[in-house]
Every structure is written in structure tokens, then in C-alpha cells.
Design an enzyme around this catalytic site. Structure first.
Site, PDB file in Angstrom:
ATOM      1  N   ASP A  45       0.768  -1.221  -0.007  1.00  0.00           N
ATOM      2  CA  ASP A  45      -0.027  -0.217  -0.045  1.00  0.00           C
ATOM      3  C   ASP A  45       0.764   1.251   0.034  1.00  0.00           C
ATOM      4  OD1 ASP A  45       0.623   0.056   2.589  1.00  0.00           O
ATOM      5  OD2 ASP A  45      -1.159   0.477   3.368  1.00  0.00           O
ATOM      6  N   ASN A  56       0.656  -7.289  -5.366  1.00  0.00           N
ATOM      7  CA  ASN A  56      -0.373  -6.377  -4.439  1.00  0.00           C
ATOM      8  C   ASN A  56      -0.501  -4.944  -5.042  1.00  0.00           C
ATOM      9  OD1 ASN A  56      -1.620  -5.432  -2.405  1.00  0.00           O
ATOM     10  ND2 ASN A  56      -0.123  -6.136  -0.711  1.00  0.00           N
ATOM     11  N   TRP A  57      -1.040  -4.888  -5.994  1.00  0.00           N
ATOM     12  CA  TRP A  57      -1.380  -3.700  -6.682  1.00  0.00           C
ATOM     13  C   TRP A  57      -2.469  -3.005  -5.949  1.00  0.00           C
ATOM     14  CZ3 TRP A  57      -2.794  -3.383 -12.589  1.00  0.00           C
ATOM     15  CH2 TRP A  57      -2.914  -2.044 -13.056  1.00  0.00           C
ATOM     16  N   GLU A  58      -2.278  -1.871  -5.236  1.00  0.00           N
ATOM     17  CA  GLU A  58      -3.203  -1.178  -4.512  1.00  0.00           C
ATOM     18  C   GLU A  58      -3.403  -0.037  -4.956  1.00  0.00           C
ATOM     19  OE1 GLU A  58      -3.333  -1.368  -0.297  1.00  0.00           O
ATOM     20  OE2 GLU A  58      -2.457  -3.217  -0.326  1.00  0.00           O
ATOM     21  N   PHE A  59      -4.554   0.238  -5.927  1.00  0.00           N
ATOM     22  CA  PHE A  59      -5.353  -0.354  -6.616  1.00  0.00           C
ATOM     23  C   PHE A  59      -5.555  -0.146  -7.813  1.00  0.00           C
ATOM     24  CE2 PHE A  59      -6.647  -0.697  -1.963  1.00  0.00           C
ATOM     25  CZ  PHE A  59      -6.868  -2.279  -1.702  1.00  0.00           C
TER      26      PHE A  59
END
Ligand SMILES: *[C@@H]1O[C@H](CO)[C@@H](O)[C@H](O)[C@H]1NC(C)=O
Ligand SMILES: *[C@@H]1O[C@H](CO)[C@@H](O)[C@H](O)[C@H]1NC(C)=O
Ligand SMILES: *[C@@H]1O[C@H](CO)[C@@H](O)[C@H](O)[C@H]1NC(C)=O
Ligand SMILES: *[C@@H]1O[C@H](CO)[C@@H](O)[C@H](O)[C@H]1NC(C)=O
Ligand SMILES: *[C@@H]1O[C@H](CO)[C@@H](O)[C@H](O)[C@H]1NC(C)=O
Length: 368
Positions: free
Chosen positions: A91, A130-133
């Protein structure tokens, strides 16, 4: 895929294939005094290394870091050994890098090839995105393409090297759709189901420093008043068609604090005046324990949301304990989910909650 299936005999004596339970946790590479050797691996099946980022121009991982090989080597030689994955993004990372690299076939290929090379070079068993977002329907479509090509590359690499397939997972929003902020958008469910080993639904952060007007259970299992809950989010994934065997529930080992407007109003949904202790109001569970002990906080179990809150004076903290966590794990089990993961290692005291989660539920893969 077949490599990761186990054959389990059911009670009726028939034989069926069921994927092994996932009991995972993220290890934070930036936390001091918590080396990989401190992880008690008997509570886990998979440990994630958080986080790595590709170069923002070349989209390659140019990483020479002994922390990585130390992590995988230490965990592989632990008793019992656990599988390791590295998580890309997080994040705090610049999500525009993912937006750019996912939008073109050439950069997707560079990124994918480099990620596989990294995994093998440092001895990881898999990769996590974990590509936010993703912020638009177009970016969701690009994400779907990225997963298609990543899967193909993993299959080809396993065939050509004769090694076990690398695992491919993603950490995703708690619900399949974004309907609260930004454009409406939905994850590419077909691509996810086809290509990923599982997804880690980040079933937390429903309330926090961005809205301090009312206190909230930031990882409520249920919320009768809104769709901000773990039960809503997980069901949205299932209803959208993600197989339950590919869905893993997130469990937070941290709380979120508020300052109360009126110390006499101290329930969930009471008026807040700002954030309480902790950086952005975030406290690890060890810090929550310490706060409660030092200040003789009143600890309350809230049955409606299945969460805990404590308060003293104008300070209010919402969090989970061993009981609420195991109740959530029971919910996951009842819905046939693959398992759970914790965010994050080093946040709790003496493995209190992970131990309870491990011994109470998901003991036996025959249950699936
Ligand atoms: C290796 O990575 C860790 C954590 O990601 C970081 O703290 C450390 O400075 C890095 N070391 C080198 C030599 O880059
Ligand atoms: C891990 O925890 C279990 C259960 O509490 C304990 O028996 C074991 O000794 C611990 N292992 C390590 C390496 O601390
Ligand atoms: C990992 O690093 C620690 C601390 O520097 C060291 O004691 C340990 O021997 C290393 N382990 C491996 C497998 O490299
Ligand atoms: C929750 O989501 C459902 C659809 O998934 C919708 O029908 C309902 O109105 C939503 N409830 C609230 C309180 O927003
Ligand atoms: C955790 O659960 C596994 C699977 O049931 C079990 O083999 C292991 O002994 C448990 N670990 C501890 C420390 O209780």
C-alpha cells in the site's frame, strides 16, 4: 497445478482431490528485531516477503540483496519448513508503475520474465501481486491480461526447467467490486479463477483515519448497517464466481484508534473527534495489549460485528483478539475457503492469536 493437490480420503472412504489449506502471513522486511529465524513456522504453510518493487522505468527487478536469500534459506530449513513467496507492491508503493507496466504487452513480458528470474535466483516458491489498486475498468482489464500471460510464463518455465510450478497469488481488495471510492470497477474474476493459485482478500481497514467522525470495527465480520464487512466482501467474491478453494481471508493483527467526542459515548459508531494513539491511529496488537494494561482500558466483545474494542477516557481502539479471530476462521471454514493469512508477523505478543487459529480450526485438510 496438479503438483499442489493432495489426495485425501473422505470420511465416506471415497478419494477426492482437495488443495491443501493455506495458513499464511506476511513478513515485513523493514521491521527491526524480527528476523526470519524468529518465525515459528509450525503455525503456517506459506510466508510472504513484503515487499519488492520493479524498477519504475525498466520494469525489471534489479535486486541484489542478501536479505532475500537469507529469508528463503532460513525458512526452508526450519522445522517444519514453509513455502515462501515474495509480494510485489504494497500500500505504500507507487501504483502508477503497475498501471503503466500492465498496459502494454512488451512491458508486461519484461516484468513477468524478471519476476520469475528473481524467484528462482533467490529460491522462492512463488509470487504475489499487491497492486493497491487498479483504478478503472481499463486497468482491471490490463490486470486480467497480466495474469493470463504470467500463468503462461509460469507453465512454460516449469515445463522447460522441470522444476515445480511457481505459485501465483494476488492480494486484493476485500470485495470484488469497488463501490465506495473512485470509479465503479470490478476485478477480472475469470482471469483470476483461471490463472491464480489463490487470492488474499484484504478483509480489513473498513474504517480508519480517513473518517474519524464515527468509531468503527475496522475488520468487522458482520455489519448490519453497511456492506463494509468481511462477510459481505468474501461473499461478493464467491458470488462473482471465484471458487472457494481459491479464496483466502485476511486477518489483521493490528487495531485502529479514535479519540472520542464524548467519553460517555464509547460504542461502535459513537462520535469521534480524531484519531487516537498510534501512527495514523494504527496500533499493533502488542501495542493494544500494552495500552490496555497500562491504562486499565475497558475491553468489550461486540457480538454484532464480532470484534473487540477497548476504551479509556477519550481513547477508543477497535481490534480483534483470539476469540474473534477464531470465529472468523470458523466463518471461512464454513464457506469452504482455502484458508487465511495474517497481516502481519511481529504485530502480536507470543503467537497468542496465530497459535489459537492454528490449533482450533483448519487442523485437518480432510475437512475440505
Ligand atoms: C535489503 O533489503 C532490506 C529490506 O528490504 C533493506 O532493509 C536493506 O537495506 C537492503 N540491503 C541492501 C544491501 O540493499
Ligand atoms: C512453536 O510453537 C510451538 C507451540 O507453542 C512450540 O511447541 C514450539 O517449541 C515453537 N517453536 C519454536 C521454534 O519456537
Ligand atoms: C541470516 O542472517 C542472520 C543474521 O545476520 C544470520 O545469523 C544467519 O546465519 C543467516 N542465515 C542464513 C541461512 O544465511
Ligand atoms: C449492499 O450491497 C447490495 C448489493 O451487493 C445492495 O443491494 C445493498 O443495497 C447494499 N447495502 C448497503 C447498505 O449499501
Ligand atoms: C498447527 O497445525 C498443524 C496442522 O494441524 C499441526 O500439524 C501443528 O502441530 C500445529 N502447530 C502447533 C504449534 O500447534
Amino acid at each position: 497445478m496438479v503438483v499442489f493437490m493432495t489426495i485425501t480420503a473422505t470420511a465416506a472412504g471415497s478419494v477426492m482431490a482437495s488443495p491443501p489449506v493455506v495458513k499464511a502471513a506476511y513478513w515485513l522486511s523493514w521491521v527491526e528485531n524480527f528476523p526470519p529465524s524468529a518465525i515459528n513456522t509450525s503455525f503456517f504453510t506459506h510466508i510472504y516477503y513484503a515487499f519488492l518493487m520493479p524498477n519504475d522505468v525498466t520494469y525489471k527487478f534489479n535486486i541484489e540483496n542478501s536479505t532475500l536469500s537469507n529469508f528463503t534459506t532460513t525458512l526452508r530449513h526450519k522445522n517444519p519448513p514453509v513455502k515462501t513467496l515474495f509480494s510485489i507492491g504494497g500500500d505504500g508503493s507507487d501504483s502508477t508503475i503497475f498501471t503503466r507496466l500492465a498496459s502494454e504487452a512488451g512491458s508486461r513480458k519484461v516484468f513477468i520474465d524478471s519476476s520469475l528470474e528473481m524467484a528462482r535466483k533467490f529460491g522462492f516458491d512463488g509470487l504475489d501481486l499487491n497492486w493497491e489498486f487498479p483504478e478503472s475498468p481499463k486497468q482491471m482489464q490490463d490486470l486480467g491480461r497480466l495474469f493470463d500471460e504470467w500463468r503462461l510464463a509460469i507453465d512454460n518455465e516449469a515445463t522447460s526447467t522441470g522444476q515445480a510450478h511457481l505459485l501465483l497469488t494476488a492480494s486484493v481488495y476485500y470485495s470484488v467490486e469497488f463501490f465506495i471510492y473512485g470509479d465503479y470497477r470490478k476485478y477480472p474474476v475469470d482471469s483470476i479463477s483461471r490463472n491464480l493459485d489463490w487470492i488474499n482478500a484484504m478483509s480489513y481497514d473498513y474504517h480508519g483515519s480517513w473518517d474519524t467522525s464515527l468509531t468503527g470495527a475496522h475488520a468487522a465480520l458482520y455489519d448490519p448497517k453497511s456492506n463494509l464487512s468481511t462477510s459481505y466482501g468474501l461473499k461478493s467474491w464467491l458470488q462473482a464466481g471465484v471458487p472457494s478453494s481459491k479464496l483466502v481471508m485476511g486477518l489483521p493483527l493490528y487495531g485502529r484508534s479514535w479519540t472520542l467526542k464524548d467519553p460517555k459515548l464509547h460504542q461502535i459508531g459513537s462520535p469521534g473527534a480524531g484519531i487516537g494513539p498510534g501512527d495514523l491511529g494504527i496500533l499493533t496488537l502488542s501495542e493494544v495489549d500494552e495500552f490496555n494494561r497500562k491504562n486499565a482500558g475497558t475491553v468489550t466483545f461486540d457480538t454484532e460485528t464480532v470484534s473487540i474494542y477497548s476504551f479509556v477516557g477519550t481513547t477508543w481502539i477497535g481490534y480483534d483478539d483470539a476469540l474473534t479471530t477464531t470465529t472468523k476462521i470458523g466463518f471461512a471454514q464454513a464457506h469452504g475457503l482455502r484458508g487465511y493469512f495474517f497481516w502481519a508477523l511481529s504485530f502480536e505478543r507470543e503467537w497468542e492469536i496465530t497459535r489459537q487459529g492454528n490449533i482450533t480450526i483448519y487442523q485437518n485438510s480432510k475437512l475440505f
